[in-house]
Design a protein around this motif. Structure first.
Motif, mmCIF file in Angstrom:
data_model
loop_
_atom_site.group_PDB
_atom_site.id
_atom_site.type_symbol
_atom_site.label_atom_id
_atom_site.label_comp_id
_atom_site.label_asym_id
_atom_site.label_seq_id
_atom_site.Cartn_x
_atom_site.Cartn_y
_atom_site.Cartn_z
ATOM 1 N N ARG A 218 53.065 112.569 114.295
ATOM 2 C CA ARG A 218 53.769 111.362 114.698
ATOM 3 C C ARG A 218 54.876 111.020 113.711
ATOM 4 N NH1 ARG A 218 48.996 107.093 116.412
ATOM 5 N NH2 ARG A 218 48.164 108.277 118.166
ATOM 6 N N VAL A 219 55.970 110.507 114.240
ATOM 7 C CA VAL A 219 57.125 110.133 113.433
ATOM 8 C C VAL A 219 57.461 108.678 113.716
ATOM 9 C CG1 VAL A 219 59.537 110.625 112.903
ATOM 10 C CG2 VAL A 219 58.007 112.498 113.566
ATOM 11 N N LEU A 220 57.636 107.898 112.661
ATOM 12 C CA LEU A 220 58.011 106.488 112.773
ATOM 13 C C LEU A 220 59.235 106.262 111.901
ATOM 14 C CD1 LEU A 220 57.200 103.659 113.902
ATOM 15 C CD2 LEU A 220 55.906 103.340 111.774
ATOM 16 N N LEU A 221 60.307 105.752 112.503
ATOM 17 C CA LEU A 221 61.560 105.570 111.789
ATOM 18 C C LEU A 221 61.993 104.109 111.820
ATOM 19 C CD1 LEU A 221 63.614 108.641 113.103
ATOM 20 C CD2 LEU A 221 62.015 108.534 111.159
ATOM 21 N N PHE A 222 62.295 103.566 110.643
ATOM 22 C CA PHE A 222 62.831 102.220 110.482
ATOM 23 C C PHE A 222 64.305 102.326 110.117
ATOM 24 C CE2 PHE A 222 58.349 101.733 109.395
ATOM 25 C CZ PHE A 222 57.994 100.483 109.908
ATOM 26 N N SER A 223 65.192 101.744 110.915
ATOM 27 C CA SER A 223 66.583 101.604 110.495
ATOM 28 C C SER A 223 66.703 100.571 109.383
ATOM 29 C CB SER A 223 67.460 101.238 111.689
ATOM 30 O OG SER A 223 68.750 100.871 111.280
ATOM 31 N N PRO A 224 66.094 99.392 109.493
ATOM 32 C CA PRO A 224 66.042 98.454 108.372
ATOM 33 C C PRO A 224 64.879 98.818 107.452
ATOM 34 C CG PRO A 224 65.023 97.459 110.278
ATOM 35 C CD PRO A 224 65.504 98.829 110.713
ATOM 36 N N ASN A 225 64.779 98.108 106.336
ATOM 37 C CA ASN A 225 63.724 98.383 105.355
ATOM 38 C C ASN A 225 62.731 97.227 105.322
ATOM 39 O OD1 ASN A 225 62.156 98.825 103.024
ATOM 40 N ND2 ASN A 225 63.821 99.912 102.024
ATOM 41 N N PRO A 226 61.478 97.435 105.760
ATOM 42 C CA PRO A 226 60.523 96.328 105.818
ATOM 43 C C PRO A 226 59.941 95.923 104.466
ATOM 44 C CG PRO A 226 59.460 98.349 106.517
ATOM 45 C CD PRO A 226 60.913 98.677 106.310
ATOM 46 N N VAL A 227 60.208 96.703 103.409
ATOM 47 C CA VAL A 227 59.600 96.387 102.109
ATOM 48 C C VAL A 227 60.618 95.874 101.094
ATOM 49 C CG1 VAL A 227 57.768 98.052 102.504
ATOM 50 C CG2 VAL A 227 59.764 98.762 101.200
ATOM 51 N N LEU A 228 61.829 95.549 101.541
ATOM 52 C CA LEU A 228 62.841 94.959 100.671
ATOM 53 C C LEU A 228 63.382 93.676 101.293
ATOM 54 C CD1 LEU A 228 65.041 97.973 99.445
ATOM 55 C CD2 LEU A 228 63.316 96.719 98.147
ATOM 56 N N GLY A 229 64.015 92.854 100.453
ATOM 57 C CA GLY A 229 64.774 91.742 100.986
ATOM 58 C C GLY A 229 64.283 90.347 100.684
ATOM 59 N N GLY A 230 63.058 90.202 100.224
ATOM 60 C CA GLY A 230 62.600 88.879 99.861
ATOM 61 C C GLY A 230 62.193 88.026 101.046
ATOM 62 N N ASP A 231 62.051 86.724 100.803
ATOM 63 C CA ASP A 231 61.565 85.785 101.810
ATOM 64 C C ASP A 231 62.427 85.823 103.070
ATOM 65 O OD1 ASP A 231 59.625 85.002 100.037
ATOM 66 O OD2 ASP A 231 60.647 83.168 99.401
ATOM 67 N N GLY A 232 61.747 85.803 104.199
ATOM 68 C CA GLY A 232 62.434 85.733 105.476
ATOM 69 C C GLY A 232 62.688 87.073 106.114
ATOM 70 N N VAL A 233 62.792 88.142 105.315
ATOM 71 C CA VAL A 233 63.053 89.472 105.873
ATOM 72 C C VAL A 233 62.055 90.518 105.380
ATOM 73 C CG1 VAL A 233 65.515 89.047 106.213
ATOM 74 C CG2 VAL A 233 64.722 90.029 104.052
ATOM 75 N N LEU A 234 61.179 90.147 104.466
ATOM 76 C CA LEU A 234 60.207 91.080 103.896
ATOM 77 C C LEU A 234 58.974 91.156 104.796
ATOM 78 C CD1 LEU A 234 59.551 92.853 101.382
ATOM 79 C CD2 LEU A 234 58.469 90.817 100.388
ATOM 80 N N HIS A 235 58.657 92.349 105.288
ATOM 81 C CA HIS A 235 57.521 92.528 106.189
ATOM 82 C C HIS A 235 56.737 93.782 105.824
ATOM 83 C CE1 HIS A 235 58.379 89.290 109.061
ATOM 84 N NE2 HIS A 235 59.656 89.572 108.857
ATOM 85 N N PRO A 236 56.072 93.765 104.655
ATOM 86 C CA PRO A 236 55.307 94.950 104.236
ATOM 87 C C PRO A 236 54.173 95.298 105.180
ATOM 88 C CG PRO A 236 54.787 93.063 102.841
ATOM 89 C CD PRO A 236 55.968 92.669 103.669
ATOM 90 N N GLU A 237 53.682 94.308 105.924
ATOM 91 C CA GLU A 237 52.599 94.593 106.867
ATOM 92 C C GLU A 237 53.020 95.598 107.928
ATOM 93 O OE1 GLU A 237 54.962 91.331 108.816
ATOM 94 O OE2 GLU A 237 54.331 91.825 106.756
ATOM 95 N N LEU A 238 54.316 95.634 108.250
ATOM 96 C CA LEU A 238 54.789 96.619 109.216
ATOM 97 C C LEU A 238 54.720 98.024 108.629
ATOM 98 C CD1 LEU A 238 57.924 94.862 110.773
ATOM 99 C CD2 LEU A 238 55.539 94.816 111.551
ATOM 100 N N MET A 239 55.058 98.171 107.369
ATOM 101 C CA MET A 239 54.953 99.474 106.721
ATOM 102 C C MET A 239 53.513 99.954 106.691
ATOM 103 S SD MET A 239 55.962 102.167 105.135
ATOM 104 C CE MET A 239 57.714 101.895 104.838
ATOM 105 N N LEU A 240 52.588 99.095 106.276
ATOM 106 C CA LEU A 240 51.190 99.509 106.159
ATOM 107 C C LEU A 240 50.604 99.877 107.519
ATOM 108 C CD1 LEU A 240 49.906 96.940 103.514
ATOM 109 C CD2 LEU A 240 50.717 99.276 103.143
ATOM 110 N N ALA A 241 50.880 99.053 108.527
ATOM 111 C CA ALA A 241 50.395 99.366 109.874
ATOM 112 C C ALA A 241 51.036 100.645 110.401
ATOM 113 C CB ALA A 241 50.659 98.205 110.823
#
Length: 264
Positions: A218-241
């Motif tokens: 399986r391949v999962l590609l993020f154009s944006p980065n879910p583990v950078l950016g601070g409050d409001g744009v940081l979504h590490p839970e998406l990376m882990l899932a």
């Protein structure tokens, strides 16, 4: 200048979700995190820190030499972060690129973020692509758009923002042997630079996150980065899932949605 410097397909009947990970040993999910020329140190450090503080994950840093010499055999999923996709692929070399493709084809997971997503797409030999996914960047070698928190939308959840830093604008490319990728979330907002050859209207409605199958993997590609950016744009839970989903073997029929991958 044609070298990319960035911060930063699927057969649905053959790609599944939520089945037991019977094909891998019990214990922490084993994540190989690629480190080489072309990997941005901030993106790398953020991913490494996330994995090291998250229960149920074991992070192993892999160099191009280690990848070429079989280092992926002890991993469940490999992660390529932001930086320069061309430089990352060049550092891997032919042997390393083949090792990554063999790993995913045999059932391993691949998660690419920003440059790591560019790396997985189709493209000319000079860009050292892996060619795992039947897509490419919409505007070709015009990739410079800028850095911003951009709004995205996905079925079943309110709109939210992710940190964007010159990631790919996914567009499908029919590719022999590969089924189309599946869009999991799409851009609502946009950013562009007319001076760099990118313009208005190119981003909205295009995928921000895509999923694909490559062989048994399986391949999962993020154009944006879910583990950078601070409050409001940081979504590490998406990376882990996403890592858990990418490392899971098994198939179910039917369309794939955001909640199927991210359980949200």
């Amino acid at each position: 200048m044609r070298r990319r410097t960035l911060l930063g397909g699927l057969a649905l009947g053959a790609l599944g979700l939520a089945l037991p990970r019977s094909a891998r040993a019990a214990g922490p999910l084993r994540v190989g995190l690629y480190q080489a020329a072309g990997v941005h140190p901030v993106a790398f450090a953020a991913e490494k820190a996330l994995l090291e503080r998250s229960a149920g994950f074991r992070c192993t840093v892999l160099t191009p030499t280690e990848v070429s010499r079989g280092g992926l055999a002890e991993q469940d999923v490999v992660v390529f972060m932001g930086g320069s996709g061309t430089a990352q692929g060049r550092a891997l070399g032919d042997a390393g690129k083949q090792a990554v493709k063999d790993f995913v084809r045999g059932g391993g997971g691949y998660v690419g973020v920003c440059a790591g997503a560019y790396l997985a797409l189709q493209g000319e030999d000079e860009f050292h692509k892996l060619r795992l996914v039947a897509g490419r960047n919409l505007t070709g070698d015009a990739w410079q758009r800028g850095i911003a928190g951009l709004e995205v939308e996905a079925a079943g959840r309110p709109r939210f923002k992710l940190f964007y830093a010159n990631g790919p604008i996914f567009t499908p490319v029919p590719t022999e042997g590969l089924a189309p990728y599946q869009s999991l979330a799409s851009y609502v907002g946009e950013i562009f630079s007319l001076a760099k050859g990118t313009g208005p209207g190119e981003m909205p409605g295009t995928p921000a996150i895509v999923a694909s199958a490559y062989g048994e993997g399986r391949v999962l590609l993020f154009s944006p980065n879910p583990v950078l950016g601070g409050d409001g744009v940081l979504h590490p839970e998406l990376m882990l899932a996403g890592l858990r989903w990418s490392a899971t073997r098994g198939a179910v029929a039917g369309p794939l949605g955001f909640a199927d991958v991210f359980a949200a």
